[in-house]
Structure formats: C-alpha cells, structure tokens
Scaffold this motif. Structure first.
Motif, short mmCIF file in Angstrom:
data_model
loop_
_atom_site.label_atom_id
_atom_site.label_comp_id
_atom_site.label_asym_id
_atom_site.label_seq_id
_atom_site.Cartn_x
_atom_site.Cartn_y
_atom_site.Cartn_z
N VAL A 154 -6.91 -4.59 6.62
CA VAL A 154 -7.26 -3.61 7.57
C VAL A 154 -6.02 -2.99 8.18
N ALA A 155 -6.01 -1.57 7.78
CA ALA A 155 -4.90 -0.95 8.48
C ALA A 155 -5.28 -0.35 9.95
N ASP A 156 -4.51 -0.30 10.96
CA ASP A 156 -4.80 0.27 12.50
C ASP A 156 -4.87 1.60 12.21
N VAL A 157 -6.39 2.08 11.98
CA VAL A 157 -6.29 3.83 11.80
C VAL A 157 -6.01 4.35 13.14
N GLY A 158 -6.53 3.88 14.26
CA GLY A 158 -6.19 4.60 15.67
C GLY A 158 -4.71 4.54 15.91
N GLU A 159 -4.02 3.73 15.50
CA GLU A 159 -2.66 3.57 15.83
C GLU A 159 -1.85 4.59 14.89
N ILE A 160 -2.19 4.52 13.56
CA ILE A 160 -1.41 5.35 12.63
C ILE A 160 -1.85 6.81 13.01
N VAL A 161 -2.85 7.14 13.14
CA VAL A 161 -3.10 8.50 13.76
C VAL A 161 -2.58 8.95 15.02
N ARG A 162 -2.38 8.21 16.02
CA ARG A 162 -1.87 8.22 17.31
C ARG A 162 -0.09 8.90 16.96
N VAL A 163 0.25 7.92 16.03
CA VAL A 163 1.94 8.17 15.58
C VAL A 163 1.78 9.68 15.00
N ALA A 164 0.90 9.96 13.93
CA ALA A 164 0.91 11.21 13.21
C ALA A 164 0.86 12.33 14.23
N LYS A 165 -0.11 12.24 15.16
CA LYS A 165 -0.33 13.35 16.07
C LYS A 165 1.01 13.48 16.86
N GLU A 166 1.62 12.34 17.34
CA GLU A 166 2.73 12.54 18.13
C GLU A 166 3.75 13.34 17.31
N ARG A 167 3.91 12.98 16.18
CA ARG A 167 4.86 13.50 15.33
C ARG A 167 4.75 14.92 14.58
N GLY A 168 3.54 15.44 14.92
CA GLY A 168 2.78 16.63 14.14
C GLY A 168 2.50 16.39 12.68
N LEU A 169 1.99 15.26 12.42
CA LEU A 169 2.01 15.00 10.90
C LEU A 169 0.34 15.06 10.65
N LEU A 170 -0.18 15.34 9.38
CA LEU A 170 -1.61 15.10 9.07
C LEU A 170 -1.65 13.68 8.46
N THR A 171 -3.13 13.29 8.52
CA THR A 171 -3.54 12.05 7.99
C THR A 171 -4.40 12.19 6.91
N ILE A 172 -4.61 11.51 5.71
CA ILE A 172 -5.78 11.30 4.97
C ILE A 172 -6.25 10.00 4.78
N ALA A 173 -7.23 9.78 4.67
CA ALA A 173 -7.86 8.27 4.50
C ALA A 173 -8.82 8.30 3.16
N ASP A 174 -8.50 7.49 2.43
CA ASP A 174 -9.24 7.09 1.27
C ASP A 174 -10.57 6.36 1.74
N ASN A 175 -11.81 6.59 1.89
CA ASN A 175 -12.89 5.89 2.52
C ASN A 175 -13.77 5.23 1.32
N THR A 176 -13.51 5.37 0.08
CA THR A 176 -14.24 4.83 -0.94
C THR A 176 -14.84 3.53 -0.77
N PHE A 177 -13.62 2.35 -0.41
CA PHE A 177 -13.97 1.08 -0.33
C PHE A 177 -15.07 1.09 0.93
N ALA A 178 -14.74 1.42 2.18
CA ALA A 178 -15.73 1.25 3.28
C ALA A 178 -16.93 2.19 3.22
N THR A 179 -16.88 3.11 2.92
CA THR A 179 -17.86 4.31 2.72
C THR A 179 -18.42 4.61 3.93
N PRO A 180 -18.85 5.86 4.44
CA PRO A 180 -19.49 6.23 5.88
C PRO A 180 -20.35 5.35 6.47
N PHE A 181 -21.06 4.38 5.50
CA PHE A 181 -21.74 3.30 6.19
C PHE A 181 -20.88 2.33 6.99
N SER A 182 -19.80 2.03 6.52
CA SER A 182 -18.88 0.96 7.37
C SER A 182 -17.77 1.34 8.13
#
Ligand code: PLP
Length: 406
Positions: free
Chosen positions: A174-202
């Motif tokens: 499990v990757a820490d999505v909130g923390e990686i997003v925080r770093v991305a926003k701080e540095r002005g970067l975009l994020t993509i997440a492949d949600n195939t495994f979890a699905t929007p259910f999980s």
C-alpha cells in the motif's frame, strides 16, 4: 477509512449501500423511447435534421452525435456512471486499460519530462514507461512505492508526473496516497493512480487529491470477463485533453457493444465487490494458519505492512490476495496447486465473477531474471488469487484440497 469498531462484513454492506443505486441508475439516458436498457447504437455516423443542426454540432453548440469515434450514447452513459462512482467531474472510456494509461501519461508529459513510478506495477504499464516513452524523450525513475520519501527523493527539475498503482501487484503493498499527493502539490506536479486493483468500491483516489484515475475496465468494473475496456477519470479539463488525444487522435475508442456490456456489468458491481472483498478477507485469514503456507498478503491482515494505511485511505481491503508456499521446490509445487483447483480458474486477469488464480513465477513473470523478479516481489512459490463471487466455503475447500497435493 475502514472503521475498527464495525465488523468488516458490516463495513462492506454499508459501502455496497452507498454505491448500488449509482451502479444501477447513473448515466441513464432520458431519450430512450421507453426502453429500460439503453439500446446499443451501432452507428458509425449520425444523420442531421438540418444543415444548421450540423453546423452547430461541429461548433459544439449542441450535443448532437456526429461520428462514432467522437461520441456515442453507450459511451456517454458508461462515462457518466464511472464518473459518479469515482466522484469525478468527467470520465473518458477507452478501448482498453492500456489505451487509457498510455493516453493519460502522454496527455500530460512531453519530450524532456520525467516521471516517478512504482517499481512494482502492471508489466505493460512498466514497459510503456521503461521502453516506449524514452523514444519520445520521456524518462522514468522507478521507486519502492511503500516509501513516500522515495518518490520525493526521485523528483528532478524535469519531473512532471508522479504515477501510483496501489495496492500493488502481486503483494498488495500500500502506497501512502495522501503523502505522495502532498509532495506533488508542493512541487507543482500532477498525479495519476491506476485504481484497477482497488476499484472505486475499495478506494477513491480523486478524493485523496489524485488528479487522474486510470482503469482497466476489463477487470472488476465489467466484472464478467467478456469485454476489454479502459477508462480515465478526473477534472473535466484533464479528461477532455486526454480523451482528445487517446480516443479522437490515437483512435482508442471503446466499441458500443463493449460499452453496453461493461455498463451492464457495472449494475451489480457494488454487490459483486462486497462479496468478493468478504471472501478475500476470509481466505486470507484461513490461509494464514495453513501449514503449507509461509506468507499471506492481504491488507485486511493486521500484520500486513500496509494494514494501518489501508484502514486510513481505503473503503475496503480489496478482492485480491496472494500467498507463498512454504518449503522447497516451490516452482513445481506452485504449478501443482494451479493444476489441482476445481472451483477457482487458472487464468490471468482479475476482478471477474470467477475466482482466478495465477502463479506469476511460471507465467506472467517467467521471462524476468531472478533479480528483476525479486524486485517485482515475485518468489517461486507465490500465487495470486482474485476472489470471485462463488461461495467462500466452496473456494476454501477447493484451495485446501489443491494445497494437499502440493
Ligand atoms: N492496469 C492493471 C493494474 C492491470 O492489471 C491491467 C491488465 O491486467 C491493465 C492496467 C491493462 O488493462 P487492459 O488489459 O484492459 O489493457
């Protein structure tokens, strides 16, 4: 957030309750002349009532359909349903998951840009980043996604995108999505997440701040193993640019018949996932005490390294698990387990109504050398199981008898 105070079956039932009405009704089209199911529109071009209507359609001043690669009622309905499930402003469906992934990355990156991505990710997505995109001047650094600090450390001045796939294949790290997003926003970067495994259910990555979600709809969203399809979802601005590139420009359009099949599959998505997630947690807990099993990977297990994080950022623990056989000769014995199952099906893919079992070392990861395979978390005795909707007791009996032969 997965509460510790509520029993897991009640958590799953509540999540199914949140999504089920959306699964059935989101994207319903009012102009269907009384048919309860949206008819499949197998038309490559659409006629106009008047020259003025055609002119307005080309200027995007009305919502008339023009040509099948630019839009179709079945595609629109499916996009509205997926956007509702992911909590997105907009979604675009594509001919496959790989069309969505390559389109999403290429709509964001240009020559000279750099990407940070997980070392353990779907093999074809890794090939896109490692082998194909460098030809167009886009390079990638692969990091251990369990360590959010590794993402931050890999960022360079050319970095444009942080790519996530969590939980990961095949050990459900499990990757820490909130923390990686925080770093991305701080540095002005975009994020993509492949949600195939979890699905929007999980898991709903957009709610955690991710910019674009990508999917193989071939898996749990369609759920019946009968249609290849993909999707991306996020803000209308990002989705429109990606759709223009991948669907209109590269031609990765989803066929109307596949859109119909996936839309139909989605009606039972929440119910299927509630059952599959419950079964995965049950099988993981029982495999844990099986004498022939050395290790079990499922975020529901309190000793799984990502358990606490999964509780924080996921709605459920997902329907995939993996386990390692104890003892020697694991490659041959892994194959014997596959050959011994009668209820589970030996096939690649995941998220199907059928329970699917794979032995990565002898199949999907067999061409990798030992070091690369170890970096991808694949050992000789590792098996990955995607729980379907069969009875958990039947599946347990099946696994138990197959393990007895191994
Ligand atoms: N992402 C993940 C996590 C996958 O497992 C897969 C396929 O197995 C894909 C993307 C690619 O999807 P598709 O086969 O629909 O192109």
């Amino acid at each position: 957030m997965i509460s510790t105070a509520t029993p897991y079956p009640a958590v799953l039932a509540a999540r199914a309750g949140q999504l089920s009405t959306m699964c059935v009704h989101a994207g319903e089209d009012a102009s269907r002349h009384g048919a309860l199911d949206l008819p499949i529109t197998l038309s490559s071009a659409f006629g106009f009532e008047s020259a003025d209507e055609a002119a307005a359609a080309f200027k995007r001043e009305n919502d008339a359909y023009i040509y099948g690669r630019w839009g179709n009622p079945n595609i629109d309905a499916l996009e509205a349903k997926l956007a509702a499930l992911e909590g997105a402003q907009a979604a675009s469906v594509t001919a496959s998951g790989m069309a969505a992934i390559s389109g999403a990355v290429m709509s964001i990156c240009q020559s000279g840009d750099h990407v940070v991505a997980p070392r353990s990710m779907y093999a074809e997505s890794a090939r896109l980043l490692r082998e194909r995109l460098p030809r167009f001047g886009v390079t990638t650094t692969f990091v251990d996604a369990r360590d959010a600090g590794a993402y931050a450390a890999a960022i360079r001045k050319e970095t444009r995108l942080l790519y996530l796939e969590t939980p990961s294949n095949p050990v459900l790290a499990v990757a820490d999505v909130g923390e990686i997003v925080r770093v991305a926003k701080e540095r002005g970067l975009l994020t993509i997440a492949d949600n195939t495994f979890a699905t929007p259910f999980s898991q709903t990555p957009l709610a955690l701040g991710v910019d674009l979600v990508v999917h193989s709809m071939t898996k749990a969203l369609g759920g019946h193993g009968d249609a290849i399809g993909g999707a991306l979802a996020g803000s209308r601005a990002l989705v429109d640019v990606a759709r223009d590139l991948v669907v209109k420009g590269f031609g990765g359009v989803l066929a109307p018949f596949n859109a119909f099949l996936i839309d139909r599959g989605l009606r039972t998505f929440a119910l299927r996932q509630a059952q599959a997630c419950a079964t995965a947690a049950t099988l993981a807990a029982r495999l844990k005490t099986h004498p022939k099993i050395a290790r079990v990977y499922h975020p529901s297990l309190p000793d799984h390294a990502g358990h606490a994080l999964a509780r924080q950022q996921m709605h459920a623990f997902g329907s995939l698990l993996s386990f390692e056989l104890a003892g020697g000769d694991a490659l041959a014995r892994g194959k014997r387990v596959l050959e011994g199952v009668r209820v589970a099906t030996h096939a690649v893919s995941l998220g199907d109504v059928r329970t699917l079992l794979v032995h990565p070392a002898s199949t999907t990861h067999s061409t990798m050398n030992v070091e690369t395979r170890a970096l991808a978390d694949v050992t000789d005795g590792l098996l990955r199981l995607s729980a379907g909707i069969e009875s958990a007791e039947d599946l347990w009996g099946d696994l138990d008898q197959a393990l007895a032969r191994a």
